[in-house]
Scaffold this motif. Sequence first.
Motif, PDB file in Angstrom:
ATOM      1  N   PRO A  11      -3.680  26.484 -35.513  1.00  0.00           N
ATOM      2  CA  PRO A  11      -4.028  26.663 -34.094  1.00  0.00           C
ATOM      3  C   PRO A  11      -4.382  28.095 -33.707  1.00  0.00           C
ATOM      4  O   PRO A  11      -4.844  28.320 -32.591  1.00  0.00           O
ATOM      5  N   THR A  12      -4.167  29.053 -34.597  1.00  0.00           N
ATOM      6  CA  THR A  12      -4.446  30.461 -34.252  1.00  0.00           C
ATOM      7  C   THR A  12      -5.458  31.082 -35.204  1.00  0.00           C
ATOM      8  O   THR A  12      -5.460  32.292 -35.419  1.00  0.00           O
ATOM      9  N   LYS A  13      -6.321  30.265 -35.764  1.00  0.00           N
ATOM     10  CA  LYS A  13      -7.323  30.796 -36.703  1.00  0.00           C
ATOM     11  C   LYS A  13      -8.308  31.713 -35.986  1.00  0.00           C
ATOM     12  O   LYS A  13      -8.730  32.738 -36.528  1.00  0.00           O
ATOM     13  N   VAL A  14      -8.692  31.341 -34.769  1.00  0.00           N
ATOM     14  CA  VAL A  14      -9.620  32.162 -33.980  1.00  0.00           C
ATOM     15  C   VAL A  14      -8.967  32.463 -32.639  1.00  0.00           C
ATOM     16  O   VAL A  14      -9.071  31.692 -31.693  1.00  0.00           O
ATOM     17  N   VAL A  15      -8.273  33.571 -32.567  1.00  0.00           N
ATOM     18  CA  VAL A  15      -7.634  34.015 -31.327  1.00  0.00           C
ATOM     19  C   VAL A  15      -7.864  35.517 -31.187  1.00  0.00           C
ATOM     20  O   VAL A  15      -8.093  36.213 -32.182  1.00  0.00           O
ATOM     21  N   PRO A  16      -7.818  36.035 -29.983  1.00  0.00           N
ATOM     22  CA  PRO A  16      -8.006  37.482 -29.810  1.00  0.00           C
ATOM     23  C   PRO A  16      -6.824  38.258 -30.376  1.00  0.00           C
ATOM     24  O   PRO A  16      -5.689  37.787 -30.367  1.00  0.00           O
ATOM     25  N   TYR A  17      -7.112  39.433 -30.882  1.00  0.00           N
ATOM     26  CA  TYR A  17      -6.039  40.353 -31.268  1.00  0.00           C
ATOM     27  C   TYR A  17      -6.261  41.674 -30.537  1.00  0.00           C
ATOM     28  O   TYR A  17      -7.389  42.115 -30.329  1.00  0.00           O
ATOM     29  N   THR A  18      -5.166  42.266 -30.139  1.00  0.00           N
ATOM     30  CA  THR A  18      -5.207  43.504 -29.351  1.00  0.00           C
ATOM     31  C   THR A  18      -4.589  44.635 -30.145  1.00  0.00           C
ATOM     32  O   THR A  18      -3.556  44.468 -30.806  1.00  0.00           O
ATOM     33  N   SER A  19      -5.218  45.799 -30.100  1.00  0.00           N
ATOM     34  CA  SER A  19      -4.692  46.979 -30.778  1.00  0.00           C
ATOM     35  C   SER A  19      -4.846  48.193 -29.880  1.00  0.00           C
ATOM     36  O   SER A  19      -5.823  48.314 -29.130  1.00  0.00           O
ATOM     37  N   LEU A  20      -3.855  49.072 -29.941  1.00  0.00           N
ATOM     38  CA  LEU A  20      -3.913  50.328 -29.199  1.00  0.00           C
ATOM     39  C   LEU A  20      -4.789  51.312 -29.953  1.00  0.00           C
ATOM     40  O   LEU A  20      -4.824  51.317 -31.187  1.00  0.00           O
ATOM     41  N   LEU A  21      -5.509  52.140 -29.225  1.00  0.00           N
ATOM     42  CA  LEU A  21      -6.468  53.057 -29.835  1.00  0.00           C
ATOM     43  C   LEU A  21      -6.100  54.500 -29.535  1.00  0.00           C
ATOM     44  O   LEU A  21      -5.662  54.830 -28.423  1.00  0.00           O
ATOM     45  N   GLU A  22      -6.287  55.325 -30.530  1.00  0.00           N
ATOM     46  CA  GLU A  22      -6.116  56.762 -30.336  1.00  0.00           C
ATOM     47  C   GLU A  22      -7.427  57.323 -29.825  1.00  0.00           C
ATOM     48  O   GLU A  22      -8.478  57.122 -30.428  1.00  0.00           O
TER      49      GLU A  22
END
Length: 686
Positions: A631-642
């Motif tokens: 169910p999570t093969k295509v989901v958004p991922y969030t990352s913090l950026l420097e």
Amino acid sequence: MAFCKPIIFYHLILWFLIVTFIISQLCSAHHQHHHNHFLTSSLSVDVSKGRLIPPHFFGIFFEEINHAGAGGLWAELVNNRGFEAGGRYTPSLINPWGVIGDENAISIITELSSCFQYNPVALRMDVHCDQTTCPPGGVGVYNPGYWGMNIEEGNSYNVVFYIKSTGPLDGIVSLVTDDGTQVLAFQRILREAEKVKDWTKIKITLRARGSDTKCRLQFTTSQKGTIWLDQVSAIPNNTYKGHGYRTDLVQMLLKLKPKFLRFPGGSYIQGNYLRNSYRWKETIGPWEERPGHFGDVWNYWSDDGLGFLEYLQLAEDLGVEPVWVVNNGLGIQEQVNKYLLAPFLQEMLDSIEFARGSPNSTWGSLRAKMGHLEPFKLNYVAIGNEGCERDKEMYRGNYVKFYHTLKKAYPDIKIISNCDETTRPLSHPVDLYDFHRYTNVQDMLQLTRVFEKIRRDDPHAPKAFVSEYAVIYPQDKLMNGTFEAALAEAAFLLSLEQNSDVVEMVSYAPLFVNEKNRAWNPDAIFFNTNEVYGIASFWVQTFFKQSSGALLLNVHFHNHSKPNNTYVTAISWTNEEDKKNYITIKVVNFNKIPSNLKISVDGVDSNSVKLWRKTVLASDDLQVDNTFDNPTKVVPYTSLLESEVGNDIDVVVQPYSFTAFDLINSEQRQIPRKFRSPKKKPSKTP
């Protein structure tokens, strides 16, 4: 030997030139290789200029399709609780009810013996055995719900039913596994004959001591005699806010942060034939008195536990504007002449009084009696569904009568027409016009240009309500959806956001599908008795949860290479929780190569803007999507950026991706309360 020196010198020069040429070619090839594998583009965002996106821009559309409500969002576990689905001619089918015991021990039949006027059918059980001759566990009936009942250990289930008997009552109500071998909860029901000689309402609570996703509710007895059963209900006690909605499905809606709820259809509101259309008055009042109806478009019975009040309550619980779609005398296969519309017009007026009227009004008092003293908000009414497309002349004649009747009684309500003004100017008065489009990927990308062509020289022109859109597939090619479709829809949504001066509202459709009843292909949210997930198209919508009421910023996008299948917007918004200001830049890269993107922010002190995070929805496989197995093969991922504070920000946008870059804007610039839309066309995305 002196003559050899010039020859050697010339040879050295020649070799130097050859090596230099080879190195230059290699460098050029490397540069060309690098160039061919990265797009280069630049984006400037002007924070000082923009216009407000409508406050109810992004929302959801619920239709009773795919058992979205009955067997889905509405948490009732019993299917055909009043035995009415088989029709009012008896004997009738009692599906999906089943019998426990053979014909020598028990006989089952339906009769018109109910105590409810609008639900005359009841179940009669003639028990031929007694405590010495009945099989172990007794005989009786069971209901498997909607492809099984999900029972969870520790949870309680509120069971209500009506019963009468020719003698004393000794029975057991239980929740058991689908094969009847494991009892998860039970309660014995004992009543003296005098207490149950007439119809009696019994309420019990069953607490589960085990878990199973495919259970059934059953009533069994070893008491010889005749028992009648009717209006059997079982609802978990942990529904959303205690209002009867399945909590995990509502939580999926909350992820979208919608601003409106359009309901209850769709074709469901019309019916193929008007006798099967949605009639709101039959869906209110005590649930035992609701007759239910057969939805002949999507071909299943609904007990209408999810009725007009429950839709309004859901909108209130979600904190959104209800958009009520009324039947305007048109079924899909038949129509009411405009000169015979009086009853339909009154139905519409009564429905609005039920929603908005004071507790002292005729219909408002019924709402208050049902437990909702204060009026609901109701500011949008849609007249019919797709009627203009199916029969323009009949629809328009009916629509005009509905429009003037409604405006006379409620001049503040915004009225939505089915007729699409993107094809030709409308000849009738309207506040919003409905735009429906189900299509393929390539056409969805072409639709990104549709609203750029709308004239903007009339400030009183109606706005578009894109109430149903999606990339769809042939029914013989069942798919959950694809990432490619979701990416095309993301590009379309960005175009709607960019053209939100002429587009006021937008919602995907269909919203829900029970995996056991797929009438449409695909749907945003899949569920079964105990699981739920969103396809990629669902997750695309989460990128727009801050759009409603935000400030759409002016952007200038420049591609420095080909191809140019890139779509961008930028908004400024204030987080309600931390009260900070943010700039969100959304980018769809519909190319197979990544893009080097240089972002500059104008109209604000460069020292106040800093790249904070990015959210990416991407996949290497355009045809992939989520499933129950993954169910999570295509989901958004969030990352913090420097990121250094500064005027130019360099980022890389992945190939075939939808990316949101969030920038913190520490300069506390207030979004204006009122901002007139510019007369010129909004900036085009390439």
